[in-house]
Scaffold this active site. Structure first.
Site, PDB file in Angstrom:
ATOM      1  N   ASN A 101       0.836  -1.269   0.006  1.00 11.84           N
ATOM      2  CA  ASN A 101      -0.033  -0.070   0.028  1.00 11.84           C
ATOM      3  C   ASN A 101       0.580   1.307   0.094  1.00 11.84           C
ATOM      4  OD1 ASN A 101      -2.070  -1.804   0.232  1.00 11.84           O
ATOM      5  ND2 ASN A 101      -2.522  -1.500   2.417  1.00 11.84           N
ATOM      6  N   VAL A 102       0.127   2.268  -0.487  1.00 16.01           N
ATOM      7  CA  VAL A 102       1.036   3.624  -0.691  1.00 16.01           C
ATOM      8  C   VAL A 102       0.413   4.739  -0.050  1.00 16.01           C
ATOM      9  CG1 VAL A 102       1.827   2.985  -3.218  1.00 16.01           C
ATOM     10  CG2 VAL A 102      -0.262   4.331  -2.669  1.00 16.01           C
ATOM     11  N   HIS A 118       5.757  -0.668  -2.668  1.00 16.01           N
ATOM     12  CA  HIS A 118       5.514   0.227  -3.997  1.00 16.01           C
ATOM     13  C   HIS A 118       5.307   1.764  -3.647  1.00 16.01           C
ATOM     14  CE1 HIS A 118       2.823  -3.557  -5.227  1.00 16.01           C
ATOM     15  NE2 HIS A 118       4.134  -3.742  -5.519  1.00 16.01           N
ATOM     16  N   SER A 189      -4.799  -9.473  -3.412  1.00 12.75           N
ATOM     17  CA  SER A 189      -5.311 -10.514  -4.273  1.00 12.75           C
ATOM     18  C   SER A 189      -4.052 -11.285  -4.869  1.00 12.75           C
ATOM     19  CB  SER A 189      -5.827  -9.699  -5.596  1.00 12.75           C
ATOM     20  OG  SER A 189      -4.695  -8.969  -6.122  1.00 12.75           O
TER      21      SER A 189
HETATM   22  C1  BV8 Z   1       8.419  -4.871 -11.726  1.00  9.14           C
HETATM   23  C2  BV8 Z   1       1.060   1.738  -8.807  1.00  9.14           C
HETATM   24  C3  BV8 Z   1      10.473  -5.167 -13.023  1.00  9.14           C
HETATM   25  C4  BV8 Z   1       0.873   2.348  -7.320  1.00  9.14           C
HETATM   26  C5  BV8 Z   1       0.566  -0.516  -8.803  1.00  9.14           C
HETATM   27  C6  BV8 Z   1       7.040 -11.389 -12.614  1.00  9.14           C
HETATM   28  C7  BV8 Z   1       7.916 -10.778 -12.085  1.00  9.14           C
HETATM   29  C8  BV8 Z   1       8.232  -9.136 -11.810  1.00  9.14           C
HETATM   30  C9  BV8 Z   1       7.225  -8.504 -12.538  1.00  9.14           C
HETATM   31  C10 BV8 Z   1       6.227  -8.995 -13.146  1.00  9.14           C
HETATM   32  C11 BV8 Z   1       5.901 -10.363 -13.304  1.00  9.14           C
HETATM   33  N1  BV8 Z   1       4.969 -10.773 -13.942  1.00  9.14           N
HETATM   34  C12 BV8 Z   1       4.447  -9.478 -14.297  1.00  9.14           C
HETATM   35  C13 BV8 Z   1       5.279  -8.595 -13.995  1.00  9.14           C
HETATM   36  C14 BV8 Z   1       4.879  -7.084 -14.249  1.00  9.14           C
HETATM   37  C15 BV8 Z   1       4.045  -6.412 -12.920  1.00  9.14           C
HETATM   38  C16 BV8 Z   1       2.682  -7.111 -12.632  1.00  9.14           C
HETATM   39  O1  BV8 Z   1       3.043  -7.869 -11.515  1.00  9.14           O
HETATM   40  N2  BV8 Z   1       1.847  -7.346 -13.267  1.00  9.14           N
HETATM   41  C17 BV8 Z   1       0.684  -8.173 -12.931  1.00  9.14           C
HETATM   42  C18 BV8 Z   1      -0.826  -7.305 -13.024  1.00  9.14           C
HETATM   43  C19 BV8 Z   1       0.619  -9.219 -13.630  1.00  9.14           C
HETATM   44  N3  BV8 Z   1       4.744  -6.075 -12.042  1.00  9.14           N
HETATM   45  C20 BV8 Z   1       5.385  -4.855 -12.233  1.00  9.14           C
HETATM   46  O2  BV8 Z   1       5.305  -4.181 -13.211  1.00  9.14           O
HETATM   47  C21 BV8 Z   1       6.149  -4.588 -10.852  1.00  9.14           C
HETATM   48  N4  BV8 Z   1       7.575  -3.944 -11.345  1.00  9.14           N
HETATM   49  O3  BV8 Z   1       8.444  -5.831 -11.428  1.00  9.14           O
HETATM   50  O4  BV8 Z   1       9.488  -4.418 -12.255  1.00  9.14           O
HETATM   51  C22 BV8 Z   1      11.426  -4.363 -13.409  1.00  9.14           C
HETATM   52  C23 BV8 Z   1      12.774  -4.869 -13.026  1.00  9.14           C
HETATM   53  C24 BV8 Z   1      13.955  -4.148 -13.472  1.00  9.14           C
HETATM   54  C25 BV8 Z   1      13.744  -2.881 -14.057  1.00  9.14           C
HETATM   55  C26 BV8 Z   1      12.679  -2.455 -14.544  1.00  9.14           C
HETATM   56  C27 BV8 Z   1      11.410  -3.251 -14.101  1.00  9.14           C
HETATM   57  C28 BV8 Z   1       5.656  -3.006 -10.477  1.00  9.14           C
HETATM   58  C29 BV8 Z   1       4.381  -3.615  -9.581  1.00  9.14           C
HETATM   59  C30 BV8 Z   1       3.813  -2.281  -8.805  1.00  9.14           C
HETATM   60  C31 BV8 Z   1       2.511  -1.867  -9.745  1.00  9.14           C
HETATM   61  N5  BV8 Z   1       2.115  -0.857  -9.088  1.00  9.14           N
HETATM   62  N6  BV8 Z   1       0.166   0.516  -8.539  1.00  9.14           N
HETATM   63  C32 BV8 Z   1      -0.293   2.931  -7.006  1.00  9.14           C
HETATM   64  O5  BV8 Z   1      -0.794   3.901  -7.659  1.00  9.14           O
HETATM   65  O6  BV8 Z   1      -0.995   2.475  -6.013  1.00  9.14           O
HETATM   66  S1  BV8 Z   1      -0.310  -2.023  -8.745  1.00  9.14           S
HETATM   67  C33 BV8 Z   1      -1.474  -2.086  -7.438  1.00  9.14           C
HETATM   68  O7  BV8 Z   1      -1.498  -3.501  -7.465  1.00  9.14           O
HETATM   69  C34 BV8 Z   1      -0.965  -1.404  -6.118  1.00  9.14           C
HETATM   70  O8  BV8 Z   1       0.490  -1.045  -5.999  1.00  9.14           O
HETATM   71  C35 BV8 Z   1      -1.256  -2.610  -5.083  1.00  9.14           C
HETATM   72  O9  BV8 Z   1      -0.497  -2.296  -4.205  1.00  9.14           O
HETATM   73  C36 BV8 Z   1      -0.739  -3.675  -6.072  1.00  9.14           C
HETATM   74  C37 BV8 Z   1      -1.640  -4.812  -5.549  1.00  9.14           C
HETATM   75  O10 BV8 Z   1      -2.909  -4.989  -5.527  1.00  9.14           O
HETATM   76  P1  BV8 Z   1      -3.539  -5.564  -4.096  1.00  9.14           P
HETATM   77  O11 BV8 Z   1      -3.061  -4.503  -2.792  1.00  9.14           O
HETATM   78  O12 BV8 Z   1      -3.555  -6.782  -3.758  1.00  9.14           O
HETATM   79  O13 BV8 Z   1      -5.209  -4.969  -4.026  1.00  9.14           O
HETATM   80  P2  BV8 Z   1      -6.116  -5.647  -4.998  1.00  9.14           P
HETATM   81  O14 BV8 Z   1      -7.159  -4.753  -5.143  1.00  9.14           O
HETATM   82  O15 BV8 Z   1      -5.508  -6.425  -6.064  1.00  9.14           O
HETATM   83  O16 BV8 Z   1      -6.657  -6.750  -3.729  1.00  9.14           O
HETATM   84  C38 BV8 Z   1      -7.241  -6.525  -2.632  1.00  9.14           C
HETATM   85  C39 BV8 Z   1      -7.723  -7.840  -1.755  1.00  9.14           C
HETATM   86  O17 BV8 Z   1      -8.195  -7.338  -0.714  1.00  9.14           O
HETATM   87  C40 BV8 Z   1      -8.607  -8.801  -2.656  1.00  9.14           C
HETATM   88  O18 BV8 Z   1      -8.198 -10.047  -2.754  1.00  9.14           O
HETATM   89  C41 BV8 Z   1      -9.994  -8.424  -1.667  1.00  9.14           C
HETATM   90  O19 BV8 Z   1     -10.666  -9.669  -1.570  1.00  9.14           O
HETATM   91  C42 BV8 Z   1      -9.121  -8.163  -0.613  1.00  9.14           C
HETATM   92  N7  BV8 Z   1     -10.337  -7.461   0.503  1.00  9.14           N
HETATM   93  C43 BV8 Z   1     -11.284  -6.552   0.270  1.00  9.14           C
HETATM   94  N8  BV8 Z   1     -11.463  -5.929   1.196  1.00  9.14           N
HETATM   95  C44 BV8 Z   1     -11.002  -6.689   2.253  1.00  9.14           C
HETATM   96  C45 BV8 Z   1     -10.054  -7.806   1.964  1.00  9.14           C
HETATM   97  N9  BV8 Z   1      -9.073  -8.062   2.537  1.00  9.14           N
HETATM   98  C46 BV8 Z   1      -9.517  -8.159   3.990  1.00  9.14           C
HETATM   99  N10 BV8 Z   1     -10.316  -7.173   4.439  1.00  9.14           N
HETATM  100  C47 BV8 Z   1     -10.994  -6.666   3.717  1.00  9.14           C
HETATM  101  N11 BV8 Z   1     -12.030  -5.544   4.644  1.00  9.14           N
END
Ligand code: BV8
Ligand code: ZN
Length: 251
Positions: A101-102, A118, A189
């Protein structure tokens, strides 16, 4: 042994507890998650708003989206889940909080030395020369400020898609995950990498893995116990157990 009994035993014996959180823990503070059905990615396009290309294509649009998120955050408070984690930090020999989280709600709740994978939405820097932008930001100002050193565009200090995570943060997170004996994955997630690897690394290195999430995720299959409920409900209960066990040990 039933799950509750095993979790109790694991908490009693735990020497190195690690917690990984995602957007779900801030949901009860009124901060939208990303991938829930009403999440940010259902309303906005991550490629346009959370990537370097998106910023280069239309930096004013990205800037205004982060200003909107800062406005939402300005009226948000930490919830019982954040406070419960902050209260846990002195109950174990080693305790590490890693967050995706940010919003810095963990820090506002009292958590110390938080590993931010992040980045954070409250600090800004120059997109061109990386100089920190330290002037006060008016969150209602739609105009993106300019760097005082080089005139470059100012961006939030978050990690966008395609950007490398801060090396010290991901290194520390991986080492702590390998050394954990009790690991909680809360409100994520587990779809964004490399953060999503951390609970699996912990499990591979012998940790007892607890997932707290109303929904199943891609790491539920690895979890020793999945508690399908909200963080703000479950975490105060788990903190209560930890505190009672700690009191008993001290008697
Ligand atoms: C990188 C911007 C490499 C900030 C975000 C394999 C290895 C490395 C990279 C990759 C890889 N495969 C793919 C990649 C690329 C990519 C990636 O992962 N893509 C995904 C979509 C497939 N990764 C990247 O690009 C990362 N960079 O690896 O760079 C590199 C190396 C060297 C040189 C250059 C590059 C960067 C990743 C960061 C991306 N930034 N956002 C902002 O504006 O906030 S993404 C975004 O998703 C946020 O940052 C967030 O932190 C992140 C994760 O999301 P979650 O926190 O899980 O939130 P989500 O909504 O998904 O889920 C919420 C959950 O809560 C749900 O499950 C729900 O059921 C639950 N919930 C709901 N209510 C509750 C609850 N749980 C408990 N209580 C509740 N009340
Ligand atoms: Zn600059």
């Amino acid at each position: 042994m039933d799950f509750a009994g095993e979790l109790l035993e694991r908490i009693m014996k735990a020497k190195n507890v690690v917690i990984l959180t995602g957007a779900g823990i801030s949901a009860e503070s009124g901060i939208s998650t990303f991938r829930d059905k009403d999440g940010l990615w259902s309303q906005f396009n991550p490629k346009e708003l959370a990537s370097i290309d998106g910023f280069m294509e239309n930096s004013e649009r990205v800037w205004q989206w982060y200003q909107y998120r800062r406005q939402v955050l300005s009226s948000a408070e930490p919830n019982e889940g954040h406070y419960a984690i902050a209260r846990m930090q002195n109950l174990f020999d080693r305790f590490t909080l890693i967050t995706q989280n940010v919003d810095r709600l963990h820090q506002r709740a009292g958590s110390k030395d938080v590993i931010e994978l992040h980045g954070n939405i409250l600090e800004n820097r120059c997109f061109s020369c990386n100089t920190a932008y330290t002037k006060e930001i008016d969150i209602n100002d739609k105009q993106m400020p300019r760097c005082e050193s080089c005139g470059g565009k100012i961006r939030p200090c978050v990690v966008w898609f395609g950007e490398a995570l801060p090396q010290d943060a991901i290194n520390r997170a991986e080492i702590e995950s390998m050394q954990a004996d009790l690991y909680f994955s809360i409100g994520t997630s587990s779809e964004v990498f490399p953060a999503a690897n951390l609970p699996v690394i912990a499990k591979d290195y012998g940790a007892y893995l607890v997932e707290i999430n109303p929904n199943r995720t891609s790491i539920t299959q690895y979890a020793d116990i999945h508690i399908p409920d909200k963080a703000a409900i479950v975490l105060p209960l788990i903190h209560g157990i930890m505190k009672n066990l700690d009191d008993m040990k001290r008697q």
